[in-house]
Scaffold this motif. Structure first.
Motif, PDB file in Angstrom:
ATOM      1  N   ALA A 167       0.833  -1.205   0.000  1.00 31.65           N
ATOM      2  CA  ALA A 167       0.000   0.000   0.000  1.00 31.65           C
ATOM      3  C   ALA A 167       0.870   1.259   0.000  1.00 31.65           C
ATOM      4  CB  ALA A 167      -0.924  -0.004   1.215  1.00 31.65           C
ATOM      5  N   TYR A 168       1.914   1.278   0.819  1.00 37.30           N
ATOM      6  CA  TYR A 168       2.805   2.442   0.859  1.00 37.30           C
ATOM      7  C   TYR A 168       3.604   2.549  -0.440  1.00 37.30           C
ATOM      8  CZ  TYR A 168       1.702   2.599   5.824  1.00 37.30           C
ATOM      9  OH  TYR A 168       1.037   2.688   7.011  1.00 37.30           O
ATOM     10  N   ARG A 169       3.974   1.417  -0.997  1.00 42.47           N
ATOM     11  CA  ARG A 169       4.708   1.423  -2.260  1.00 42.47           C
ATOM     12  C   ARG A 169       3.851   1.999  -3.382  1.00 42.47           C
ATOM     13  NH1 ARG A 169       8.888  -2.291  -4.435  1.00 42.47           N
ATOM     14  NH2 ARG A 169       8.785  -2.263  -6.702  1.00 42.47           N
ATOM     15  N   GLN A 170       2.607   1.537  -3.472  1.00 44.54           N
ATOM     16  CA  GLN A 170       1.704   2.050  -4.507  1.00 44.54           C
ATOM     17  C   GLN A 170       1.379   3.523  -4.290  1.00 44.54           C
ATOM     18  OE1 GLN A 170       0.845   0.455  -7.278  1.00 44.54           O
ATOM     19  NE2 GLN A 170       2.113  -1.269  -6.558  1.00 44.54           N
ATOM     20  N   GLY A 171       1.235   3.920  -3.032  1.00 44.38           N
ATOM     21  CA  GLY A 171       0.983   5.331  -2.754  1.00 44.38           C
ATOM     22  C   GLY A 171       2.143   6.207  -3.185  1.00 44.38           C
ATOM     23  N   PHE A 172       3.380   5.739  -2.982  1.00 46.46           N
ATOM     24  CA  PHE A 172       4.546   6.497  -3.426  1.00 46.46           C
ATOM     25  C   PHE A 172       4.611   6.547  -4.950  1.00 46.46           C
ATOM     26  CE2 PHE A 172       9.058   6.578  -4.681  1.00 46.46           C
ATOM     27  CZ  PHE A 172       9.446   7.775  -4.091  1.00 46.46           C
ATOM     28  N   ILE A 173       4.305   5.436  -5.606  1.00 51.27           N
ATOM     29  CA  ILE A 173       4.348   5.403  -7.076  1.00 51.27           C
ATOM     30  C   ILE A 173       3.329   6.364  -7.675  1.00 51.27           C
ATOM     31  CG2 ILE A 173       3.917   3.925  -9.089  1.00 51.27           C
ATOM     32  CD1 ILE A 173       5.110   1.599  -7.509  1.00 51.27           C
ATOM     33  N   PHE A 179       2.475   8.003 -16.882  1.00 49.09           N
ATOM     34  CA  PHE A 179       3.371   7.403 -17.880  1.00 49.09           C
ATOM     35  C   PHE A 179       4.706   6.958 -17.288  1.00 49.09           C
ATOM     36  CE2 PHE A 179       4.639  11.840 -17.793  1.00 49.09           C
ATOM     37  CZ  PHE A 179       6.010  11.796 -17.909  1.00 49.09           C
ATOM     38  N   TYR A 180       5.025   7.447 -16.080  1.00 49.37           N
ATOM     39  CA  TYR A 180       6.322   7.147 -15.492  1.00 49.37           C
ATOM     40  C   TYR A 180       6.223   6.177 -14.314  1.00 49.37           C
ATOM     41  CZ  TYR A 180      11.281   8.317 -14.948  1.00 49.37           C
ATOM     42  OH  TYR A 180      12.642   8.270 -14.923  1.00 49.37           O
ATOM     43  N   ARG A 181       5.024   5.730 -13.980  1.00 47.76           N
ATOM     44  CA  ARG A 181       4.856   4.896 -12.785  1.00 47.76           C
ATOM     45  C   ARG A 181       5.480   3.514 -12.938  1.00 47.76           C
ATOM     46  NH1 ARG A 181      -1.403   6.836 -11.768  1.00 47.76           N
ATOM     47  NH2 ARG A 181      -0.842   8.892 -10.911  1.00 47.76           N
ATOM     48  N   LYS A 182       5.442   2.972 -14.138  1.00 48.36           N
ATOM     49  CA  LYS A 182       6.077   1.667 -14.337  1.00 48.36           C
ATOM     50  C   LYS A 182       7.585   1.761 -14.130  1.00 48.36           C
ATOM     51  CE  LYS A 182       4.428  -1.034 -17.465  1.00 48.36           C
ATOM     52  NZ  LYS A 182       4.058  -1.658 -18.771  1.00 48.36           N
ATOM     53  N   LYS A 183       8.179   2.870 -14.553  1.00 47.85           N
ATOM     54  CA  LYS A 183       9.613   3.060 -14.365  1.00 47.85           C
ATOM     55  C   LYS A 183       9.944   3.229 -12.877  1.00 47.85           C
ATOM     56  CE  LYS A 183      13.883   3.567 -15.552  1.00 47.85           C
ATOM     57  NZ  LYS A 183      14.319   4.509 -16.591  1.00 47.85           N
ATOM     58  N   ILE A 184       9.094   3.948 -12.143  1.00 45.75           N
ATOM     59  CA  ILE A 184       9.309   4.123 -10.706  1.00 45.75           C
ATOM     60  C   ILE A 184       9.231   2.778  -9.983  1.00 45.75           C
ATOM     61  CG2 ILE A 184       8.409   5.186  -8.598  1.00 45.75           C
ATOM     62  CD1 ILE A 184       9.856   7.097 -10.438  1.00 45.75           C
ATOM     63  N   ASP A 185       8.299   1.935 -10.391  1.00 41.69           N
ATOM     64  CA  ASP A 185       8.189   0.600  -9.802  1.00 41.69           C
ATOM     65  C   ASP A 185       9.465  -0.204 -10.065  1.00 41.69           C
ATOM     66  OD1 ASP A 185       6.482  -1.484  -8.510  1.00 41.69           O
ATOM     67  OD2 ASP A 185       6.798  -2.484 -10.435  1.00 41.69           O
ATOM     68  N   HIS A 186      10.010  -0.074 -11.262  1.00 38.53           N
ATOM     69  CA  HIS A 186      11.276  -0.751 -11.600  1.00 38.53           C
ATOM     70  C   HIS A 186      12.417  -0.205 -10.744  1.00 38.53           C
ATOM     71  CE1 HIS A 186      14.632  -2.380 -13.900  1.00 38.53           C
ATOM     72  NE2 HIS A 186      15.088  -1.144 -14.068  1.00 38.53           N
ATOM     73  N   ILE A 187      12.468   1.101 -10.533  1.00 39.70           N
ATOM     74  CA  ILE A 187      13.527   1.715  -9.720  1.00 39.70           C
ATOM     75  C   ILE A 187      13.451   1.216  -8.282  1.00 39.70           C
ATOM     76  CG2 ILE A 187      14.344   3.897  -8.744  1.00 39.70           C
ATOM     77  CD1 ILE A 187      13.528   5.248 -11.365  1.00 39.70           C
ATOM     78  N   LEU A 188      12.240   1.142  -7.730  1.00 39.09           N
ATOM     79  CA  LEU A 188      12.084   0.648  -6.356  1.00 39.09           C
ATOM     80  C   LEU A 188      12.524  -0.804  -6.240  1.00 39.09           C
ATOM     81  CD1 LEU A 188       8.639   2.242  -5.365  1.00 39.09           C
ATOM     82  CD2 LEU A 188      10.942   3.004  -4.741  1.00 39.09           C
ATOM     83  N   THR A 189      12.251  -1.597  -7.273  1.00 41.50           N
ATOM     84  CA  THR A 189      12.705  -2.994  -7.275  1.00 41.50           C
ATOM     85  C   THR A 189      14.225  -3.080  -7.288  1.00 41.50           C
ATOM     86  OG1 THR A 189      10.695  -3.663  -8.455  1.00 41.50           O
ATOM     87  CG2 THR A 189      12.550  -5.193  -8.484  1.00 41.50           C
ATOM     88  N   GLN A 327      22.425   6.054  -6.117  1.00 40.05           N
ATOM     89  CA  GLN A 327      23.044   5.555  -7.338  1.00 40.05           C
ATOM     90  C   GLN A 327      22.010   4.978  -8.297  1.00 40.05           C
ATOM     91  OE1 GLN A 327      26.929   2.933  -8.028  1.00 40.05           O
ATOM     92  NE2 GLN A 327      25.238   1.647  -7.363  1.00 40.05           N
ATOM     93  N   VAL A 328      21.059   4.215  -7.760  1.00 39.03           N
ATOM     94  CA  VAL A 328      20.020   3.631  -8.613  1.00 39.03           C
ATOM     95  C   VAL A 328      19.163   4.722  -9.246  1.00 39.03           C
ATOM     96  CG1 VAL A 328      17.973   2.160  -8.635  1.00 39.03           C
ATOM     97  CG2 VAL A 328      19.967   1.477  -7.307  1.00 39.03           C
ATOM     98  N   TRP A 329      18.743   5.710  -8.434  1.00 41.43           N
ATOM     99  CA  TRP A 329      17.899   6.784  -8.964  1.00 41.43           C
ATOM    100  C   TRP A 329      18.633   7.616 -10.010  1.00 41.43           C
ATOM    101  CZ3 TRP A 329      12.789   8.165  -8.290  1.00 41.43           C
ATOM    102  CH2 TRP A 329      12.070   7.387  -7.383  1.00 41.43           C
ATOM    103  N   LEU A 330      19.891   7.943  -9.761  1.00 42.11           N
ATOM    104  CA  LEU A 330      20.657   8.721 -10.730  1.00 42.11           C
ATOM    105  C   LEU A 330      20.870   7.944 -12.023  1.00 42.11           C
ATOM    106  CD1 LEU A 330      23.365  10.352  -8.416  1.00 42.11           C
ATOM    107  CD2 LEU A 330      21.461  11.508  -9.553  1.00 42.11           C
ATOM    108  N   VAL A 335      20.668   9.339 -15.939  1.00 40.66           N
ATOM    109  CA  VAL A 335      21.514   8.813 -17.015  1.00 40.66           C
ATOM    110  C   VAL A 335      20.672   8.216 -18.145  1.00 40.66           C
ATOM    111  CG1 VAL A 335      23.326   7.151 -17.591  1.00 40.66           C
ATOM    112  CG2 VAL A 335      23.415   8.404 -15.424  1.00 40.66           C
ATOM    113  N   LYS A 336      19.824   7.235 -17.809  1.00 33.43           N
ATOM    114  CA  LYS A 336      19.085   6.517 -18.854  1.00 33.43           C
ATOM    115  C   LYS A 336      17.984   7.361 -19.491  1.00 33.43           C
ATOM    116  CE  LYS A 336      19.829   1.742 -17.354  1.00 33.43           C
ATOM    117  NZ  LYS A 336      19.168   0.478 -16.973  1.00 33.43           N
ATOM    118  N   ASP A 337      17.199   8.062 -18.671  1.00 32.61           N
ATOM    119  CA  ASP A 337      16.025   8.753 -19.210  1.00 32.61           C
ATOM    120  C   ASP A 337      16.299  10.176 -19.676  1.00 32.61           C
ATOM    121  OD1 ASP A 337      14.646   6.501 -18.669  1.00 32.61           O
ATOM    122  OD2 ASP A 337      13.543   7.270 -16.956  1.00 32.61           O
ATOM    123  N   ILE A 338      17.421  10.763 -19.252  1.00 31.86           N
ATOM    124  CA  ILE A 338      17.702  12.143 -19.662  1.00 31.86           C
ATOM    125  C   ILE A 338      18.961  12.213 -20.512  1.00 31.86           C
ATOM    126  CG2 ILE A 338      18.218  14.481 -18.853  1.00 31.86           C
ATOM    127  CD1 ILE A 338      16.520  13.941 -16.414  1.00 31.86           C
TER     128      ILE A 338
END
Length: 360
Positions: A167-173, A179-189, A327-330, A335-338
């Motif tokens: 629930a907290y994970r989905q609330g943060f996403i 359009f970017y929520r799937k990428k955020i879920d991947h970053i959290l993983t 490091q993961v977020w950057l 790096v990848k998206d920008i």
């Protein structure tokens, strides 16, 4: 920039300002999230063997409380009793070490001793940094709720995050555009994998160095073996600096008895760390699923200084998990998206500029 872009930039700057002012509470939340994430893997393991989620959470919490209670009731009292004497002996040992080094330098070159700073000058240079780190680290305790209520808040946050993490994970996403929520879920993983692997390896090192230190120092007939081994295990949590600091107390205390004994202790700890590294790489690391991109030692050291100055003592101890998450977020966002998607006409412009220079 357009008016709407200015509005967006203003809102972003205001949010960053608010987050910076509550950074200590955010760090407390981050600590709770790390603990809850670590316990959640145990809950998932219990679920795989057929236990329901609620029973698995309750069992994990009870087991953690039993381990912590036993730790504080059995180990902490003798450790706290030996700690003052440990600090006293380490201080005497360091004085002896300084005298030995000065005597060695005097034999090499008497003029060289004048260029070296004394212990008081070193302390005076480090004092501002220590005051900043200590003050920042303690401010969350004495300016907000106090130590007991802060620890109670940490326990409550950990329990809430553990009971229903999805629930907290989905609330943060959902705080991000759709359009970017799937990428955020991947970053959290990726953050989860990175933290799980690295923290498990560090916990293994802490337990191993504590046990080996206790056995080795006992065989050498050292004083205060429990306090020294516990301190070495705690300091191992700090990358780069921790293993070096863990050598100081046993070497300094051994120097009070015999210079050759201090050398034996030094060699013994080097062997301990080599053996632990070999066991970890051969047996522990293959069992873990983690992000294989490790942080460079220089980056880790800079992260320790930055998070120590920004967040204090707690930030200094949590520098590694904070650096792993950063490091993961950057990597994924910046790096990848920008940067990787940034197309330019550099080659064309460079060729055009070169041809114009030739014409001139």
């Amino acid at each position: 920039m357009k008016f709407s872009q200015w509005i967006g930039f203003t809102i972003l700057a205001f949010c960053v300002y608010i987050l910076w002012n509550i950074r200590q509470l955010l760090l407390l939340l981050f600590t709770a999230a790390i603990i809850a994430n670590f316990l959640n893997h145990g809950v998932q393991l219990l679920q795989r063997i057929g236990m329901k989620r609620g029973s698995a959470v309750l069992s994990s919490i009870l087991l953690s409380l039993i381990v912590l209670s036993g730790f504080f009731l059995i180990i902490i009292p003798p450790f706290a009793e030996q700690l003052p004497e440990l600090f006293k002996l380490v201080s005497l040992g360091l004085d002896q070490l300084i005298l030995t080094i000065k005597d060695f330098i005097l034999r090499l070159d008497p003029e060289l001793i004048k260029a070296l700073p004394n212990s008081q000058q070193v302390v005076e240079q480090l004092e501002p940094l220590i005051q900043i780190i200590a003050g920042q680290g303690l401010s969350v305790f004495y300016t907000t709720l106090g130590i007991p209520l802060t620890l109670l808040l940490l326990f409550a946050l950990t329990l809430m995050l553990l009971v229903n993490p999805s629930a907290y994970r989905q609330g943060f996403i959902r705080l991000f555009p759709s359009f970017y929520r799937k990428k955020i879920d991947h970053i959290l993983t990726e953050c989860d994998r990175s933290l799980q692997g690295k923290l498990t390896r560090i916990l293994f090192k802490m337990v191993m160095i504590t046990m080996l230190s206790f056995i080795g120092l006992s065989l050498l007939g050292m004083r205060l073996t429990l306090a020294q081994s516990m301190l070495a295990g705690i300091l191992t949590f700090i990358p780069n600096i921790g293993p070096v600091l863990s050598l100081i107390p046993p070497v300094a205390i051994a120097l009070l008895e015999n210079p050759w004994k201090s050398l034996s202790v030094f060699v013994l700890y080097i062997i301990f760390y080599l053996v632990i590294s070999i066991i970890e790489s051969k047996f522990v690391a293959p069992l873990l699923i983690e992000n294989r991109k490790s942080i460079l030692p220089a980056v880790t050291l800079l992260a320790q200084v930055f998070f120590g100055i920004s967040f204090g003592v707690l930030g200094f101890f949590l520098a590694l998990p904070l650096a792993l998450v950063a490091q993961v977020w950057l990597k994924e966002v910046l790096v990848k998206d920008i940067l990787d998607q940034w197309k330019s006409n550099y080659n064309y412009s460079h060729q055009e500029f070169t041809s114009e220079l030739k014409k001139k």
